[in-house]
Design a protein around this motif. Structure first.
Motif, PDB file in Angstrom:
ATOM      1  N   SER A   3       0.835  -1.202   0.000  1.00  0.00           N
ATOM      2  CA  SER A   3       0.000   0.000   0.000  1.00  0.00           C
ATOM      3  C   SER A   3       0.869   1.251   0.000  1.00  0.00           C
ATOM      4  O   SER A   3       0.419   2.327  -0.370  1.00  0.00           O
ATOM      5  CB  SER A   3      -0.934   0.005   1.216  1.00  0.00           C
ATOM      6  OG  SER A   3      -0.179  -0.061   2.422  1.00  0.00           O
ATOM      7  N   TRP A   4       2.132   1.090   0.405  1.00  0.00           N
ATOM      8  CA  TRP A   4       3.070   2.221   0.400  1.00  0.00           C
ATOM      9  C   TRP A   4       4.506   1.696   0.359  1.00  0.00           C
ATOM     10  O   TRP A   4       4.774   0.555   0.707  1.00  0.00           O
ATOM     11  CB  TRP A   4       2.866   3.109   1.624  1.00  0.00           C
ATOM     12  CG  TRP A   4       3.081   2.404   2.936  1.00  0.00           C
ATOM     13  CD1 TRP A   4       2.170   1.675   3.638  1.00  0.00           C
ATOM     14  CD2 TRP A   4       4.312   2.322   3.679  1.00  0.00           C
ATOM     15  NE1 TRP A   4       2.732   1.157   4.774  1.00  0.00           N
ATOM     16  CE2 TRP A   4       4.046   1.544   4.840  1.00  0.00           C
ATOM     17  CE3 TRP A   4       5.580   2.845   3.503  1.00  0.00           C
ATOM     18  CZ2 TRP A   4       5.019   1.263   5.781  1.00  0.00           C
ATOM     19  CZ3 TRP A   4       6.563   2.569   4.458  1.00  0.00           C
ATOM     20  CH2 TRP A   4       6.275   1.790   5.579  1.00  0.00           C
ATOM     21  N   SER A  60      -1.499   5.665  -5.793  1.00  0.00           N
ATOM     22  CA  SER A  60      -1.007   6.279  -7.023  1.00  0.00           C
ATOM     23  C   SER A  60      -0.232   7.568  -6.755  1.00  0.00           C
ATOM     24  O   SER A  60       0.305   8.175  -7.678  1.00  0.00           O
ATOM     25  CB  SER A  60      -2.172   6.582  -7.963  1.00  0.00           C
ATOM     26  OG  SER A  60      -3.030   7.553  -7.400  1.00  0.00           O
ATOM     27  N   TRP A  61      -0.174   7.988  -5.476  1.00  0.00           N
ATOM     28  CA  TRP A  61       0.479   9.252  -5.143  1.00  0.00           C
ATOM     29  C   TRP A  61       1.934   9.042  -4.740  1.00  0.00           C
ATOM     30  O   TRP A  61       2.267   8.103  -4.015  1.00  0.00           O
ATOM     31  CB  TRP A  61      -0.260   9.953  -4.004  1.00  0.00           C
ATOM     32  CG  TRP A  61      -1.626  10.441  -4.382  1.00  0.00           C
ATOM     33  CD1 TRP A  61      -2.818   9.832  -4.131  1.00  0.00           C
ATOM     34  CD2 TRP A  61      -1.927  11.640  -5.088  1.00  0.00           C
ATOM     35  NE1 TRP A  61      -3.863  10.574  -4.633  1.00  0.00           N
ATOM     36  CE2 TRP A  61      -3.339  11.702  -5.236  1.00  0.00           C
ATOM     37  CE3 TRP A  61      -1.165  12.683  -5.614  1.00  0.00           C
ATOM     38  CZ2 TRP A  61      -3.987  12.750  -5.883  1.00  0.00           C
ATOM     39  CZ3 TRP A  61      -1.793  13.726  -6.265  1.00  0.00           C
ATOM     40  CH2 TRP A  61      -3.187  13.755  -6.391  1.00  0.00           C
ATOM     41  N   LYS A  62       2.790   9.955  -5.199  1.00  0.00           N
ATOM     42  CA  LYS A  62       4.200   9.916  -4.825  1.00  0.00           C
ATOM     43  C   LYS A  62       4.631  11.297  -4.337  1.00  0.00           C
ATOM     44  O   LYS A  62       4.451  12.303  -5.025  1.00  0.00           O
ATOM     45  CB  LYS A  62       5.079   9.496  -6.004  1.00  0.00           C
ATOM     46  CG  LYS A  62       6.584   9.498  -5.676  1.00  0.00           C
ATOM     47  CD  LYS A  62       7.403   9.048  -6.863  1.00  0.00           C
ATOM     48  CE  LYS A  62       8.905   9.143  -6.577  1.00  0.00           C
ATOM     49  NZ  LYS A  62       9.710   8.700  -7.728  1.00  0.00           N
ATOM     50  N   TYR A  63       5.222  11.294  -3.156  1.00  0.00           N
ATOM     51  CA  TYR A  63       5.735  12.518  -2.550  1.00  0.00           C
ATOM     52  C   TYR A  63       7.250  12.420  -2.457  1.00  0.00           C
ATOM     53  O   TYR A  63       7.789  11.425  -1.964  1.00  0.00           O
ATOM     54  CB  TYR A  63       5.132  12.714  -1.153  1.00  0.00           C
ATOM     55  CG  TYR A  63       5.866  13.701  -0.281  1.00  0.00           C
ATOM     56  CD1 TYR A  63       5.726  15.075  -0.463  1.00  0.00           C
ATOM     57  CD2 TYR A  63       6.711  13.246   0.746  1.00  0.00           C
ATOM     58  CE1 TYR A  63       6.407  15.975   0.346  1.00  0.00           C
ATOM     59  CE2 TYR A  63       7.393  14.140   1.564  1.00  0.00           C
ATOM     60  CZ  TYR A  63       7.242  15.500   1.356  1.00  0.00           C
ATOM     61  OH  TYR A  63       7.913  16.394   2.155  1.00  0.00           O
ATOM     62  N   GLN A  94       7.567  17.860  -3.694  1.00  0.00           N
ATOM     63  CA  GLN A  94       7.012  17.444  -4.981  1.00  0.00           C
ATOM     64  C   GLN A  94       5.951  16.380  -4.752  1.00  0.00           C
ATOM     65  O   GLN A  94       6.129  15.488  -3.913  1.00  0.00           O
ATOM     66  CB  GLN A  94       8.109  16.886  -5.885  1.00  0.00           C
ATOM     67  CG  GLN A  94       9.204  17.879  -6.229  1.00  0.00           C
ATOM     68  CD  GLN A  94      10.314  17.236  -7.027  1.00  0.00           C
ATOM     69  OE1 GLN A  94      10.153  16.924  -8.217  1.00  0.00           O
ATOM     70  NE2 GLN A  94      11.462  17.018  -6.393  1.00  0.00           N
ATOM     71  N   LEU A  95       4.872  16.458  -5.523  1.00  0.00           N
ATOM     72  CA  LEU A  95       3.782  15.493  -5.432  1.00  0.00           C
ATOM     73  C   LEU A  95       3.327  15.157  -6.842  1.00  0.00           C
ATOM     74  O   LEU A  95       3.071  16.054  -7.658  1.00  0.00           O
ATOM     75  CB  LEU A  95       2.613  16.077  -4.632  1.00  0.00           C
ATOM     76  CG  LEU A  95       1.407  15.143  -4.429  1.00  0.00           C
ATOM     77  CD1 LEU A  95       1.768  14.001  -3.486  1.00  0.00           C
ATOM     78  CD2 LEU A  95       0.210  15.929  -3.883  1.00  0.00           C
ATOM     79  N   ASP A  97       0.260  10.506 -14.367  1.00  0.00           N
ATOM     80  CA  ASP A  97       1.514  11.170 -14.722  1.00  0.00           C
ATOM     81  C   ASP A  97       2.697  10.282 -14.356  1.00  0.00           C
ATOM     82  O   ASP A  97       3.486  10.600 -13.477  1.00  0.00           O
ATOM     83  CB  ASP A  97       1.575  12.521 -13.980  1.00  0.00           C
ATOM     84  CG  ASP A  97       2.803  13.344 -14.330  1.00  0.00           C
ATOM     85  OD1 ASP A  97       3.406  13.101 -15.396  1.00  0.00           O
ATOM     86  OD2 ASP A  97       3.169  14.225 -13.520  1.00  0.00           O
ATOM     87  N   MET A  98       2.817   9.172 -15.053  1.00  0.00           N
ATOM     88  CA  MET A  98       3.891   8.216 -14.778  1.00  0.00           C
ATOM     89  C   MET A  98       5.270   8.844 -14.976  1.00  0.00           C
ATOM     90  O   MET A  98       6.249   8.467 -14.320  1.00  0.00           O
ATOM     91  CB  MET A  98       3.728   6.998 -15.703  1.00  0.00           C
ATOM     92  CG  MET A  98       4.632   5.836 -15.420  1.00  0.00           C
ATOM     93  SD  MET A  98       4.213   4.457 -16.543  1.00  0.00           S
ATOM     94  CE  MET A  98       5.453   3.250 -16.081  1.00  0.00           C
TER      95      MET A  98
END
Length: 527
Positions: free
Chosen positions: A446-447, A461-464, A488-489, A495-496
């Motif tokens: 999940s992360w 689907s989120w990347k920080y 940044q997010l 947005d791969m």
């Protein structure tokens, strides 16, 4: 009286007796193959983990490359599973290998950066490791290829002319054949278990990374002796071995030194021998390839065959090597019950210090595919890598999975597979992802926290990516680092390629993910 004793007196019952026995025997014979097959399926699979070096998400034709073809790796994808969201823990080699072996994020331990060739062993010998999980399950374990996790006692100079006290054998490998660091670093020697191979006591080896030793030619002083020129800025201008300047200085050990063009064949022969020697009982082979790492120097068999220069040629050599392993499994008739996994320790780099024209000749080929960044980078190109797996008895052919998985999870996954208990202070960042790794579930992590200079955390689907000072583009490699003084997010589902930083648009999401990253960092463990 029963039917059989009565049959002595009654011919009809005698016929019935033998008819019954005959039917029972026929049924037993017919069931035997199914029983044997079931027993085979229940047996422990052999496991071969083929760990490539610097291979990018877009370097294989199974992942969309069109300028080069990798048919043997494509075969793994066709006959097994291909992952689209699989990761190394880090964007460089030593930390990724540390995470694989220990199930622990490398940034939790000092000294896990890219190591020199004379570094001490960085893996604790008193804790569980991935190969030890297999040993505990009754497997024979082998490590063949690049090591780069240090050797010998902490803070003690390695004496290369005597048995090396600590290395792969002390962290769970029954057999090891390797070179100490990378092929661009001294010492350029092979080690089998504890001993440097072909050592001449009258020509002792000395190694130094702080100052020049001996009188041998160097790339800096004798560029005319180089068959592969190098940039002065990368450090590949010290002792010349086989016409190639290396990082670090070395003297002695003339007959121990490898020939770069032969490395792939030497490692393959040792891997095949280990497989043959252990084909009758379960084995785990960690086969760490050298090919794509600089200096790229393929065997004559592959030079000029790719039309992409030396980097393309070594990709073909790597693919051929995988094909030879698959052939060996077929020859020994153990392919059905062997799990073969292929992945890479980090993303791609084209210009890494040698004048091999990799950038120029790669036109039309995107080594990182649709991803941004590459080796050394906090962007996806740094850690999202190819991951292919085949196990005919368990993995459905032609499967494609977008499950989020990481090499750091191999320890917990195999420990769970073997029903082993992992102590609370071991594998602290490793999770059981075996169902996802075998394609039985499309749900992975999940992360995940990834290291590429800056740390990042992916949730769904989120990347920080956390703020980090530094140059946006590395001068030496031309790779975007991901360093940015602001957070940044990215929404990777849309947005791969991480082109659109939406941190300002979703401040609450940024705050929550930054807090989660800090929580895991401060806790010293993921679970």
């Amino acid at each position: 009286m029963n039917i059989f004793t009565t049959g002595i007196l009654n011919p009809n019952l005698m016929k019935l007796k033998y008819s019954f026995l005959a039917s029972w025997l026929i049924a037993a014979v017919m069931l035997l193959p199914f029983i044997t097959q079931a027993q085979r399926k229940q047996s422990k699979p052999n496991v071969i983990f083929i760990y490539a070096d610097d291979v990018g998400y877009g370097d294989l034709s199974a992942y969309g490359a069109t300028k080069i073809s990798t048919p043997n790796l494509d075969r793994l994808a066709k006959e097994g599973i291909r992952f689209t969201n699989a990761h190394a823990s880090s964007a460089t080699c030593t930390p990724s290998r540390f995470a694989l072996m220990t199930g622990k994020y490398p940034w939790r331990q000092k000294g896990t950066g890219v190591l020199p060739g004379d570094a001490s062993l960085i893996i604790p010998t008193n804790q569980l490791t991935l190969p030890a999980v297999f040993q505990n399950a009754g497997y024979k374990t082998g490590s063949v290829g690049k090591w780069h996790l240090g050797l010998g006692e902490t803070n003690k100079t390695i004496n290369w002319n005597k048995p090396i006290t600590k290395g792969p054998n002390e962290v769970g490998f029954d057999y090891a054949f390797f070179f100490p660091a990378t092929s661009d670093r001294v010492p350029t020697v092979f080690v089998e278990n504890h001993d440097v191979q072909d050592l001449d006591p009258n020509d002792p080896i000395e190694v130094d990374y702080s100052k020049k030793i001996g009188t041998e030619p160097t790339g800096l002083e004798n560029p005319d002796l180089l068959k592969l020129p190098a940039s002065l800025n990368h450090g590949h201008n010290n002792t010349i071995v086989n016409g190639i300047g290396r990082i670090g200085w070395m003297t002695g050990g003339k007959q121990t030194r490898w020939t770069d063009e032969e490395i792939a064949h030497v490692f393959l022969s040792k891997a095949e021998q280990f497989i043959e020697d252990n084909s009758k009982s379960p084995f785990f082979l960690y086969f760490s390839l050298n090919d794509i790492h600089v200096p790229r120097m393929p065997s004559t068999q592959f030079k000029g065959k790719s039309k992409m220069g030396l980097r393309g040629d070594v990709i073909l050599q790597m693919d051929w090597t995988v094909g030879e392993i698959l052939k060996k499994l077929d020859e020994l008739k153990i392919a059905e019950n062997t799990l073969v996994i292929f992945s890479s320790d980090n993303g791609p780099v084209l210009d890494d210090g040698y004048a091999d024209r990799a950038v120029e000749l790669a036109k039309g080929h995107s080594a990182a595919g649709p991803l941004r960044g590459g080796k050394y980078s906090a962007f996806e190109g740094g850690t999202r890598v190819p991951w292919l797996a085949r196990w005919p008895q368990a993995i459905k052919p032609g499967t494609v999975s977008d499950a989020l998985i990481c090499q750091i999870d191999m320890m917990a996954s195999f420990a769970h597979f073997f029903q082993q208990k992992v102590e609370s202070e071991e594998g602290v960042d490793s999770f059981n992802m075996m169902d996802a790794m075998l394609g039985k579930s499309n749900t992975g992590r999940s992360w995940l926290i990834k290291q590429g200079g800056a740390l990042s955390i992916t949730q769904g689907s989120w990347k920080y990516i956390e703020p980090r000072e530094g140059k946006a583009v590395a001068e030496l490699t031309g790779i975007e680092t991901g360093a940015n003084p602001k957070p940044q997010l990215y929404d990777l589902s849309k947005d791969m390629g991480e082109k659109n930083n939406v941190a300002d648009k979703y401040p609450a999401k940024v705050k929550a993910m930054a807090a989660e990253l800090e929580k895991v960092r401060e806790a010293g463990r993921s679970h």
